[in-house]
Design a protein around this motif. Structure first.
Motif, PDB file in Angstrom:
ATOM      1  N   LYS A 114       0.862  -1.410  -0.044  1.00 56.10           N
ATOM      2  CA  LYS A 114      -0.072  -0.044   0.088  1.00 56.10           C
ATOM      3  C   LYS A 114       0.826   1.033   0.081  1.00 56.10           C
ATOM      4  CE  LYS A 114      -4.047  -1.993   2.381  1.00 56.10           C
ATOM      5  NZ  LYS A 114      -3.196  -3.382   2.305  1.00 56.10           N
ATOM      6  N   VAL A 115       2.141   1.014  -0.282  1.00 54.17           N
ATOM      7  CA  VAL A 115       2.929   2.258  -0.098  1.00 54.17           C
ATOM      8  C   VAL A 115       2.655   3.282  -1.301  1.00 54.17           C
ATOM      9  CG1 VAL A 115       5.346   3.250  -0.533  1.00 54.17           C
ATOM     10  CG2 VAL A 115       4.768   0.818   0.440  1.00 54.17           C
ATOM     11  N   GLY A 116       2.641   4.712  -0.500  1.00 48.90           N
ATOM     12  CA  GLY A 116       2.065   5.676  -1.789  1.00 48.90           C
ATOM     13  C   GLY A 116       3.034   6.022  -2.820  1.00 48.90           C
ATOM     14  N   ASP A 117       4.265   6.475  -2.381  1.00 56.54           N
ATOM     15  CA  ASP A 117       5.107   7.038  -3.356  1.00 56.54           C
ATOM     16  C   ASP A 117       6.245   6.060  -3.598  1.00 56.54           C
ATOM     17  OD1 ASP A 117       6.971   8.496  -4.743  1.00 56.54           O
ATOM     18  OD2 ASP A 117       6.986  10.335  -3.780  1.00 56.54           O
ATOM     19  N   LEU A 118       5.817   5.227  -4.734  1.00 58.44           N
ATOM     20  CA  LEU A 118       6.854   4.154  -4.846  1.00 58.44           C
ATOM     21  C   LEU A 118       8.167   4.602  -5.543  1.00 58.44           C
ATOM     22  CD1 LEU A 118       4.161   1.522  -6.234  1.00 58.44           C
ATOM     23  CD2 LEU A 118       5.418   1.120  -4.230  1.00 58.44           C
ATOM     24  N   ILE A 119       8.131   5.443  -6.311  1.00 53.99           N
ATOM     25  CA  ILE A 119       9.391   5.855  -7.023  1.00 53.99           C
ATOM     26  C   ILE A 119      10.493   6.689  -5.584  1.00 53.99           C
ATOM     27  CG2 ILE A 119      10.449   7.871  -8.303  1.00 53.99           C
ATOM     28  CD1 ILE A 119       9.207   6.144  -9.961  1.00 53.99           C
ATOM     29  N   GLN A 120       9.841   7.404  -4.771  1.00 58.29           N
ATOM     30  CA  GLN A 120      10.535   7.978  -3.635  1.00 58.29           C
ATOM     31  C   GLN A 120      11.233   6.510  -3.128  1.00 58.29           C
ATOM     32  OE1 GLN A 120       8.817   9.606  -0.547  1.00 58.29           O
ATOM     33  NE2 GLN A 120      10.609  10.576   0.162  1.00 58.29           N
ATOM     34  N   LEU A 121      10.543   5.534  -2.873  1.00 59.84           N
ATOM     35  CA  LEU A 121      10.932   4.372  -2.051  1.00 59.84           C
ATOM     36  C   LEU A 121      12.099   3.662  -2.699  1.00 59.84           C
ATOM     37  CD1 LEU A 121      10.544   2.956   0.546  1.00 59.84           C
ATOM     38  CD2 LEU A 121       8.967   1.326  -0.724  1.00 59.84           C
ATOM     39  N   GLY A 122      11.697   3.552  -4.296  1.00 58.50           N
ATOM     40  CA  GLY A 122      12.792   2.884  -5.156  1.00 58.50           C
ATOM     41  C   GLY A 122      14.055   3.577  -5.083  1.00 58.50           C
ATOM     42  N   LEU A 123      13.921   4.844  -4.959  1.00 60.22           N
ATOM     43  CA  LEU A 123      15.075   5.668  -5.086  1.00 60.22           C
ATOM     44  C   LEU A 123      15.911   5.856  -3.699  1.00 60.22           C
ATOM     45  CD1 LEU A 123      13.957   8.823  -6.993  1.00 60.22           C
ATOM     46  CD2 LEU A 123      15.503   7.069  -7.794  1.00 60.22           C
ATOM     47  N   SER A 124      15.407   5.011  -2.820  1.00 63.53           N
ATOM     48  CA  SER A 124      16.113   4.865  -1.330  1.00 63.53           C
ATOM     49  C   SER A 124      17.838   4.695  -1.707  1.00 63.53           C
ATOM     50  CB  SER A 124      15.700   3.785  -0.502  1.00 63.53           C
ATOM     51  OG  SER A 124      14.389   4.057  -0.283  1.00 63.53           O
ATOM     52  N   GLU A 125      18.702   5.403  -1.026  1.00 64.49           N
ATOM     53  CA  GLU A 125      19.918   5.351  -1.099  1.00 64.49           C
ATOM     54  C   GLU A 125      20.507   3.708  -0.865  1.00 64.49           C
ATOM     55  OE1 GLU A 125      22.869   7.018  -2.422  1.00 64.49           O
ATOM     56  OE2 GLU A 125      21.144   8.331  -3.193  1.00 64.49           O
ATOM     57  N   PRO A 126      21.248   3.155  -1.597  1.00 75.88           N
ATOM     58  CA  PRO A 126      21.877   2.070  -1.295  1.00 75.88           C
ATOM     59  C   PRO A 126      22.852   2.109  -0.064  1.00 75.88           C
ATOM     60  CG  PRO A 126      21.855   2.384  -3.582  1.00 75.88           C
ATOM     61  CD  PRO A 126      21.562   3.599  -3.124  1.00 75.88           C
ATOM     62  N   ASN A 127      23.029   1.147   1.082  1.00 76.86           N
ATOM     63  CA  ASN A 127      24.123   1.479   1.896  1.00 76.86           C
ATOM     64  C   ASN A 127      24.936   0.377   1.914  1.00 76.86           C
ATOM     65  OD1 ASN A 127      25.380   1.411   4.365  1.00 76.86           O
ATOM     66  ND2 ASN A 127      23.558   1.631   5.660  1.00 76.86           N
ATOM     67  N   GLY A 128      25.998   0.449   1.381  1.00 71.81           N
ATOM     68  CA  GLY A 128      27.065  -0.667   1.192  1.00 71.81           C
ATOM     69  C   GLY A 128      27.499  -1.388   2.500  1.00 71.81           C
ATOM     70  N   LYS A 129      27.328  -0.607   3.639  1.00 68.11           N
ATOM     71  CA  LYS A 129      27.930  -1.146   4.918  1.00 68.11           C
ATOM     72  C   LYS A 129      27.144  -2.441   5.118  1.00 68.11           C
ATOM     73  CE  LYS A 129      29.971   2.807   6.958  1.00 68.11           C
ATOM     74  NZ  LYS A 129      29.852   4.134   7.551  1.00 68.11           N
ATOM     75  N   VAL A 130      25.862  -2.373   5.076  1.00 66.83           N
ATOM     76  CA  VAL A 130      25.094  -3.358   5.458  1.00 66.83           C
ATOM     77  C   VAL A 130      24.513  -4.583   4.349  1.00 66.83           C
ATOM     78  CG1 VAL A 130      24.158  -2.533   7.786  1.00 66.83           C
ATOM     79  CG2 VAL A 130      23.028  -1.867   5.629  1.00 66.83           C
ATOM     80  N   PHE A 131      24.445  -3.710   3.043  1.00 65.61           N
ATOM     81  CA  PHE A 131      24.038  -4.475   1.807  1.00 65.61           C
ATOM     82  C   PHE A 131      24.998  -4.158   0.531  1.00 65.61           C
ATOM     83  CE2 PHE A 131      20.537  -5.088  -1.357  1.00 65.61           C
ATOM     84  CZ  PHE A 131      20.481  -6.625  -1.034  1.00 65.61           C
ATOM     85  N   THR A 132      24.284  -3.924  -0.462  1.00 60.83           N
ATOM     86  CA  THR A 132      25.186  -3.637  -1.329  1.00 60.83           C
ATOM     87  C   THR A 132      25.511  -2.243  -1.894  1.00 60.83           C
ATOM     88  OG1 THR A 132      23.546  -3.428  -3.164  1.00 60.83           O
ATOM     89  CG2 THR A 132      24.539  -5.763  -2.426  1.00 60.83           C
ATOM     90  N   ASP A 133      26.755  -1.720  -2.640  1.00 58.47           N
ATOM     91  CA  ASP A 133      27.075  -0.361  -2.983  1.00 58.47           C
ATOM     92  C   ASP A 133      25.825   0.208  -3.958  1.00 58.47           C
ATOM     93  OD1 ASP A 133      29.113  -0.651  -1.484  1.00 58.47           O
ATOM     94  OD2 ASP A 133      30.417  -1.328  -2.912  1.00 58.47           O
ATOM     95  N   TYR A 134      25.233  -0.498  -4.814  1.00 60.46           N
ATOM     96  CA  TYR A 134      24.767  -0.056  -5.720  1.00 60.46           C
ATOM     97  C   TYR A 134      23.092  -0.290  -5.829  1.00 60.46           C
ATOM     98  CZ  TYR A 134      29.429   1.016  -6.962  1.00 60.46           C
ATOM     99  OH  TYR A 134      30.634   1.641  -7.138  1.00 60.46           O
ATOM    100  N   LEU A 135      22.837  -1.136  -5.166  1.00 59.23           N
ATOM    101  CA  LEU A 135      21.310  -1.409  -5.049  1.00 59.23           C
ATOM    102  C   LEU A 135      20.799  -1.745  -3.628  1.00 59.23           C
ATOM    103  CD1 LEU A 135      21.451  -5.234  -7.073  1.00 59.23           C
ATOM    104  CD2 LEU A 135      20.827  -2.871  -7.897  1.00 59.23           C
TER     105      LEU A 135
END
Lengths: 412, 445
Positions: free
Chosen positions: A203-224
């Motif tokens: 039910k998320v409203g702004d999917l584009i904003q969510l999709g644009l969340s900054e990747p965090n290489g410290k806990v996941f990957t650098d670019y995804l």
């Protein structure tokens, strides 16, 4: 190669894709096992085709039940689907996340070889038995194990993060991320229209904003980020692959089936890193071969089901199949061309990002979706199939573009 | 002595206790990460887990194993880097198992407190009793030739008092973790009069490395957290007594608990919080604080009475809430202890009448859970409290009085120099007590 005998697919069925996102899913609650999924999907197909007596052969696509479920030898589960399948031929096939596609091509080959007129083709995977961090170990088996040590903790997200990083460097980061976020948005919006989809209740409203969340290489990957990734899923899909004689035997009119216009199954060298990280070369070869063998071009396609294990794989697929030029896939997607009302609707029930990715089942799930779309059975997710474009294409990929199955389906 | 050297032999006293086990967990992870640094590969790190209970230590090791697995699973991306040169560790599974072993391998569980004689850092998390603490600390210090540094987890005893009574010469600092330490972000740091500055700096570095938030508090009994909580609790008890005059104690408790939780948008009502901490613990903390405060009496005869009647609250080792002032079913309060009848009276017997007296809540009310993690938290609270301000119901009025008392307590902590600033008071209540807003606020008039 042109098919020397008519082959059809009919009577598809998908279980729910179970995992995070589904309200009935809770990581600590007991869940159905692999046996349940095989039974549910298998029995649903048998019911549509007049029972197990009509089945000549069973093929089960599965990637890693041996580790996810400590269970191998899935072929011999056929008889738990229906007692009538006891003493019939049944095998399991494996090609990583392309296992479902291999189940389809194996079934098609049996029909072509005239050793079967009705094949029950299935794909199954039950992955929520372990936490994602251990699931990553298991799924890493789709790559070359000798590369595991230097790979990322989340091995495949790491591999495709590298591809995304190369794409960012070559064509621009923001440009690419916009296309990837749009891919995510389309996936979720399509999944909302399909009751079995893992993101059906999103039910998320702004999917584009969510999709644009900054990747965090410290806990996941650098670019995804995690929204760029397909889901961890339990599920099974099944469909009948039949000859003309088979269709008669099961008593279903041709109009309810899709014809297989062509299929391609190719592999690349598992031990090599991608020579061109911004291209899905093996996918390109497979799709081209499938389209050529069917005697059509991309412009004859009404819809495509592609293997978007990551949003970047979706973008690269639009280029590999030929809808966008090299480097233009992100723009092609961001412009809305792959949305359900776009020039070429991709992944109309959400694909791997939205519907879910029970790895060994995915190839079969793609076939079921295309069968539904081309026969008008897709319910709320139904798109318009123009008369002049009676074709659908699937691309099912194993590993990092190493095993690819591509099939062209034709509305009868 | 270098910081790394100081961390090579650490003892935690009271390691099997609720606070001790959390402190041990955090310290063990810290030491393990240090030991895995290439420059430390030839050094040995020891963490003595000292407790009087063998059974407690056995349970501790089980608890730790589970926690270490979780911690390793969360930071596998980093761990793969740390074990880069171990060719035989290939899968995440291998690496996580190795890390769990490496952390466990640092810990020495024991009931013999003498092992602390070799430590360079001693973390004290034993019972909140000044005499016991002083006895143990001075015994260790007399037998330990390293002149160790001491952290004490006391939540209420002045550090200066412990320092001089145990004759530690400024080698002690208050490092007050909140319960449970593994989860709670807040650590109150309290310097005694003589506490060495290098010890304070060392602690701040360590706390930061543990990814906790340090808030300095002055060395005044109860510090900031309990300084607010104990007075806030006494106010709640007094308000309940007032209501009891016209109804009953049971109804008073129910009403005040409801107002503090719902009307004031807190994670739990004040009586549930007393139960959570433990009736006896609260009473004890008050008795430790009371000799040090002027112009007020931090003491409750109701708590005394409850203790005599065996109504204690606190938690089971599983973390589940024990019955106390309130009775709990599935973690939720369902009844109140009647001091006269010496039995629980269920809410269902009187709840409707109490709720009717309180009056309607503003339509903009949202429970704490929906507010605290909401991005629009400030706006939601603004609107809701604005509506509540405009109401003249019993509920609204109790809430207003309650908030203004909380406000007063907060400001007094600053005036009395317990806290350095109003912001520090609010930070402690926000991070240590999970309040959605600080006690010093402009919300209610």
């Amino acid at each position: 190669m042109k098919l020397r005998r008519k082959v059809y697919m009919v009577a598809g069925y998908n279980t729910v894709s179970l995992g995070t996102g589904r309200s009935e899913f809770h990581p600590k609650k007991e869940r159905p096992g692999i046996e349940h999924y095989l039974q549910e999907a298998g029995q649903a197909v048998l019911k549509q085709i007049g029972g197990s007596a009509n089945v000549d052969e069973v093929v089960i696509g599965n990637f890693m039940s041996a580790r996810f479920n400590k269970q191998a030898h899935l072929g011999a589960f056929a008889a738990i689907i229906d007692e009538g399948l006891r003493y019939k031929p049944s095998i399991s096939v494996e090609g990583a996340c392309g296992s479902g596609g291999l189940a389809l091509t194996t079934g098609i080959r049996s029909v072509l070889a005239e050793t079967a007129d009705v094949v029950l083709a299935m794909g199954v995977e039950v992955q929520n038995t372990v936490k994602a961090i251990y699931g990553a170990d298991i799924l890493a088996g789709a790559g070359w194990f000798k590369n595991r040590k230097k790979g990322h903790a989340y091995f495949f997200p790491g591999e495709f993060s590298d591809r995304a990083g190369s794409y960012f460097d070559t064509y621009g980061r923001d440009y690419a991320r916009k296309g990837m976020a749009t891919w995510f948005k389309n996936a979720i919006e399509n999944a909302r229209l399909c009751e079995t989809a893992q993101e059906h209740e999103n039910k998320v409203g702004d999917l584009i904003q969510l999709g644009l969340s900054e990747p965090n290489g410290k806990v996941f990957t650098d670019y995804l980020n995690v929204f760029d990734c397909s889901k961890v899923s339990d599920g099974c899909s099944a469909i009948a692959i039949v000859s003309e004689e088979g269709l008669k035997r099961i008593g279903i009119p041709k109009s309810q089936a899709v014809e297989i216009a062509s299929f391609a199954q190719v592999v690349d060298n598992l031990t090599e890193q991608p020579k061109d990280p911004v291209e899905l070369t093996c996918t390109k070869v497979a799709a081209k071969q499938a389209l050529t063998d069917a005697g059509i071009t991309k412009d004859d396609l009404a819809t495509v089901e592609t293997h978007d294990c990551f949003t970047i794989a979706g973008i690269l697929a639009t280029e590999a199949i030929g809808f966008a030029e090299r480097g233009k896939g992100a723009e092609f997607v961001a412009a809305g061309n792959t949305a359900r009302d776009g020039i070429i609707p991709f992944n109309t029930t959400g694909g791997l990002v939205g519907w879910g990715h029970p790895t060994g089942a995915t190839g079969v799930h793609q076939a079921v979706t295309l069968w539904e779309q081309l026969t008008g059975k897709a319910g709320d997710a139904q798109i318009k199939i123009p008369k002049e474009k009676p074709y659908g294409l699937s691309v099912n990929m194993g590993g990092n573009d190493k095993t690819v199955v591509s099939i062209v389906y034709k509305k009868v | 002595m270098e910081n790394t050297e100081r961390l090579q032999n650490v003892s935690v006293l009271g390691a099997a206790g609720k606070m001790g086990s959390g402190i041990l967990l955090l310290t063990a992870l810290e030491l393990a990460d240090l030991s895995l640094k290439p420059e430390n590969k030839d050094k040995t790190f020891i963490l003595n887990a000292i407790d009087v209970s063998d059974a407690g230590l056995s349970g501790l090791m089980k608890y730790l194993q589970g926690q270490f697995i979780k911690a390793a699973e969360k930071k596998t991306v980093q761990l793969r880097g740390m074990y880069e040169n171990r060719d035989e560790l290939i899968e995440n599974y291998d690496i996580i198992n190795q890390y769990v072993f490496d952390v466990m391998n640092i810990i020495r569980p024991t009931t013999k407190m003498e092992v602390a004689y070799n430590s360079t850092l001693v973390f004290e998390a034993i019972i909140e009793n000044p005499d016991v603490k002083v006895k143990l600390l001075s015994q260790i210090d007399q037998n330990n030739h390293h002149k160790p540094w001491y952290f004490t987890n006391t939540s209420s005893i002045p550090i200066t008092q412990l320092d001089s009574a145990a004759n530690l010469g400024g080698r002690i600092l208050g490092v007050h973790f909140y319960n449970p330490p593994a989860v709670q972000k807040l650590v109150e740091v309290i310097k005694g009069k003589e506490t060495r500055e290098d010890l304070n700096e060392f602690a701040l570095g360590l706390i930061k490395s543990m990814r906790k938030k340090a808030v300095p508090s002055n060395d005044f009994a109860g510090f900031i957290g309990n300084g607010h909580f104990m007075r806030d609790a006494l106010h709640g008890i007094n308000e309940a007594k007032k209501l009891a005059k016209e109804s009953s104690w049971v109804e008073g408790v129910y009403t005040i608990n409801k107002v503090t939780q719902d009307y004031l948008v807190r994670p739990m009502g004040i009586f549930q919080l007393i139960d959570y901490v433990g009736v006896e613990v609260c009473s004890y903390i008050m008795s430790v604080m009371n000799p040090h405060v002027k112009d007020e009496d931090l003491h409750s005869d109701v708590l005394d009475q409850l203790i005599v009647q065996g109504v204690l609250g606190g938690q089971y080792s599983s973390g589940a809430q024990k019955d106390g002032i309130l009775k709990y079913e599935k973690g939720r309060p369902v009844a109140v202890w009647d001091l006269d009848r010496k039995d629980y009276i269920y809410f269902t017997d009187f709840q409707d009448a109490c709720d009717a007296k309180l009056g309607k809540m503003p339509s903009t009310f949202m429970p704490w859970k929906a507010v605290n993690f909401n991005r629009s938290k400030a706006a939601i609270l603004e609107t809701y409290f604005n509506d509540l301000n405009g109401m003249n119901s019993l509920g609204a009025n109790i809430a207003k009085t309650y908030n203004s008392r909380s406000n007063e307590i907060g400001k007094k902590l600053v005036a009395d120099s317990v806290a350095h600033s109003e912001a520090d008071v609010n930070t402690v209540m926000l991070t240590g007590f999970f309040h959605a807003y600080g006690p010093i606020n402009e919300y209610l008039k």
